[in-house]
Enzyme design. Sequence first.
Site, PDB file in Angstrom:
ATOM      1  N   GLY A 196     -25.193 -18.012 -14.414  1.00  0.00           N
ATOM      2  CA  GLY A 196     -25.688 -18.066 -15.795  1.00  0.00           C
ATOM      3  C   GLY A 196     -27.198 -18.256 -15.857  1.00  0.00           C
ATOM      4  O   GLY A 196     -27.872 -18.440 -14.834  1.00  0.00           O
ATOM      5  N   ARG A 256     -13.759   3.280  -6.772  1.00  0.00           N
ATOM      6  CA  ARG A 256     -13.938   1.867  -6.419  1.00  0.00           C
ATOM      7  C   ARG A 256     -12.533   1.282  -6.228  1.00  0.00           C
ATOM      8  O   ARG A 256     -11.670   1.496  -7.083  1.00  0.00           O
ATOM      9  CB  ARG A 256     -14.659   1.181  -7.587  1.00  0.00           C
ATOM     10  CG  ARG A 256     -15.091  -0.219  -7.337  1.00  0.00           C
ATOM     11  CD  ARG A 256     -15.958  -0.738  -8.478  1.00  0.00           C
ATOM     12  NE  ARG A 256     -15.227  -0.879  -9.728  1.00  0.00           N
ATOM     13  CZ  ARG A 256     -15.751  -1.402 -10.832  1.00  0.00           C
ATOM     14  NH1 ARG A 256     -17.016  -1.798 -10.839  1.00  0.00           N
ATOM     15  NH2 ARG A 256     -15.038  -1.519 -11.917  1.00  0.00           N
ATOM     16  N   LEU A 286     -24.831 -22.929 -13.176  1.00  0.00           N
ATOM     17  CA  LEU A 286     -25.998 -22.033 -13.169  1.00  0.00           C
ATOM     18  C   LEU A 286     -26.051 -21.126 -11.938  1.00  0.00           C
ATOM     19  O   LEU A 286     -27.112 -20.632 -11.575  1.00  0.00           O
ATOM     20  CB  LEU A 286     -27.307 -22.832 -13.335  1.00  0.00           C
ATOM     21  CG  LEU A 286     -27.428 -23.590 -14.667  1.00  0.00           C
ATOM     22  CD1 LEU A 286     -28.743 -24.382 -14.728  1.00  0.00           C
ATOM     23  CD2 LEU A 286     -27.361 -22.655 -15.876  1.00  0.00           C
ATOM     24  N   ASN A 312     -13.242  -4.241 -22.218  1.00  0.00           N
ATOM     25  CA  ASN A 312     -14.596  -4.252 -21.646  1.00  0.00           C
ATOM     26  C   ASN A 312     -15.628  -4.784 -22.646  1.00  0.00           C
ATOM     27  O   ASN A 312     -16.051  -4.049 -23.547  1.00  0.00           O
ATOM     28  CB  ASN A 312     -14.968  -2.856 -21.160  1.00  0.00           C
ATOM     29  CG  ASN A 312     -14.157  -2.479 -19.931  1.00  0.00           C
ATOM     30  OD1 ASN A 312     -12.931  -2.421 -19.982  1.00  0.00           O
ATOM     31  ND2 ASN A 312     -14.814  -2.255 -18.822  1.00  0.00           N
ATOM     32  N   TYR A 318      -8.551 -10.165  -8.629  1.00  0.00           N
ATOM     33  CA  TYR A 318      -9.157 -10.634  -9.880  1.00  0.00           C
ATOM     34  C   TYR A 318      -8.083 -10.776 -10.964  1.00  0.00           C
ATOM     35  O   TYR A 318      -7.905 -11.834 -11.561  1.00  0.00           O
ATOM     36  CB  TYR A 318     -10.269  -9.667 -10.310  1.00  0.00           C
ATOM     37  CG  TYR A 318     -10.753  -9.910 -11.711  1.00  0.00           C
ATOM     38  CD1 TYR A 318     -11.398 -11.096 -12.040  1.00  0.00           C
ATOM     39  CD2 TYR A 318     -10.545  -8.965 -12.717  1.00  0.00           C
ATOM     40  CE1 TYR A 318     -11.822 -11.329 -13.345  1.00  0.00           C
ATOM     41  CE2 TYR A 318     -10.970  -9.190 -14.016  1.00  0.00           C
ATOM     42  CZ  TYR A 318     -11.603 -10.380 -14.324  1.00  0.00           C
ATOM     43  OH  TYR A 318     -12.016 -10.620 -15.609  1.00  0.00           O
TER      44      TYR A 318
HETATM   45  N1  UDP Z   1     -18.141   2.368 -13.053  1.00  0.00           N
HETATM   46  C1  UDP Z   1     -18.789   3.476 -12.511  1.00  0.00           C
HETATM   47  N2  UDP Z   1     -20.018   3.292 -11.950  1.00  0.00           N
HETATM   48  C2  UDP Z   1     -20.616   2.071 -11.898  1.00  0.00           C
HETATM   49  C3  UDP Z   1     -19.948   0.956 -12.445  1.00  0.00           C
HETATM   50  C4  UDP Z   1     -18.703   1.139 -13.018  1.00  0.00           C
HETATM   51  O1  UDP Z   1     -18.270   4.603 -12.533  1.00  0.00           O
HETATM   52  O2  UDP Z   1     -21.731   1.983 -11.345  1.00  0.00           O
HETATM   53  C5  UDP Z   1     -16.822   2.553 -13.691  1.00  0.00           C
HETATM   54  C6  UDP Z   1     -15.731   1.685 -13.093  1.00  0.00           C
HETATM   55  O3  UDP Z   1     -15.115   2.327 -12.009  1.00  0.00           O
HETATM   56  C7  UDP Z   1     -14.797   1.503 -14.297  1.00  0.00           C
HETATM   57  C8  UDP Z   1     -15.742   1.558 -15.515  1.00  0.00           C
HETATM   58  O4  UDP Z   1     -16.947   2.157 -15.033  1.00  0.00           O
HETATM   59  O5  UDP Z   1     -13.914   2.571 -14.389  1.00  0.00           O
HETATM   60  C9  UDP Z   1     -16.064   0.201 -16.085  1.00  0.00           C
HETATM   61  O6  UDP Z   1     -16.453  -0.637 -15.014  1.00  0.00           O
HETATM   62  P1  UDP Z   1     -17.015  -2.095 -15.232  1.00  0.00           P
HETATM   63  O7  UDP Z   1     -17.323  -2.668 -13.892  1.00  0.00           O
HETATM   64  O8  UDP Z   1     -18.121  -2.067 -16.233  1.00  0.00           O
HETATM   65  O9  UDP Z   1     -15.811  -2.882 -15.935  1.00  0.00           O
HETATM   66  P2  UDP Z   1     -14.265  -3.095 -15.475  1.00  0.00           P
HETATM   67  O10 UDP Z   1     -13.496  -2.002 -16.186  1.00  0.00           O
HETATM   68  O11 UDP Z   1     -14.180  -3.021 -14.001  1.00  0.00           O
HETATM   69  O12 UDP Z   1     -13.944  -4.430 -16.023  1.00  0.00           O
END
Ligand code: UDP
Length: 327
Positions: free
Chosen positions: A36, A280, A33, A169, A140
Amino acid sequence: MKVLVCGGAGYIGSNMTAMLAREGHHPIVYDNLSKGHKAAIADKELVVGDLSDFDLLVKTLEKYEIEAVMHFAAFIEVGESVAEPLRYYKNNFCATHNLLTAMETAGVRKFIFSSTAAVYGIPEIFPITENSPTKPINPYGQTKLAVEDMCHHQSITGKLNFAALRYFNACGAGNNGTLGEDHRPESHLIPLIIQAAMGKREDIKIFGTDYPTPDGTCVRDYIHIEDLCRAHLLALKQLDNKREIICNLGNEKGHSVRDVIETVKRISGKDFKVTETDKRPGDPPVLTASAKKAKDELGWRVEKPDLEEIIETAWKWHSENPNGYPD
Ligand code: UDP
């Protein structure tokens, strides 16, 4: 079948738990938890415990006469894994080693593991098949790949039959729209955009606008949570006689960050501020799946392939649960 769902109170785990119960299985949730929500598992049996607690794991597997384990209890944030790799190795790799050791001790051999498209790193050929090179670019993805390798070697001994399902995703709300996405803090694109649309955050930030993609933002393959979970049921059926299953779970369609933002604007009817910011760390430009293997091997069919429809389920859940789960 009696199934231990590790991380069963989380987003994917709770949807899986509900689906297992609906399909006549007997899920037992094992969750510390930390992330979750108790409210997400309603009246299901819950063992509050940590994957580092070997004795509790063995006791639980034996007490409930568990026949299969599904493992969703991992840290999932790419950026955080770059900043704190040791936490990721401990929680995602070492804890799974402990779980597999407990399974060996208790004689449980069926295992379904939440893997990820992040095992592919920066792929060069699209769509990505399971034969694409696995070269993760962040801790990761590396910890998930290390677990896949560990499962592979353990399966060769004849003591483990496993499926590693490489998620693209996961999104949307499942179980008739009652189980949605509520991470704290939230880092996923769709719930963050929805929060901006609801006025709960001042803007949505686009992480990088000069990627080598049509509109410069990252492209991802968004798959509805119910479709994703259904593949696990199909894999479970096959673990009687298959030692190893490795499949991508994606929709075979790519959507850019800008596409997703526009879709939320359309569905919600709300306008909100969009801010372009730096990339990021650890984000590959494009991740889109070939799901041919899951379709051929598991007989998997995607029932909600449209981004609009997926986001509608998410929008509805967030509108009905503006503060997320109550706990
Ligand atoms: N992303 C973004 N702004 C945010 C969060 C995510 O531009 O505030 C982008 C991120 O860089 C990625 C995509 O959205 O390219 C999906 O990100 P998420 O974290 O949802 O899933 P991931 O692909 O990392 O598993």
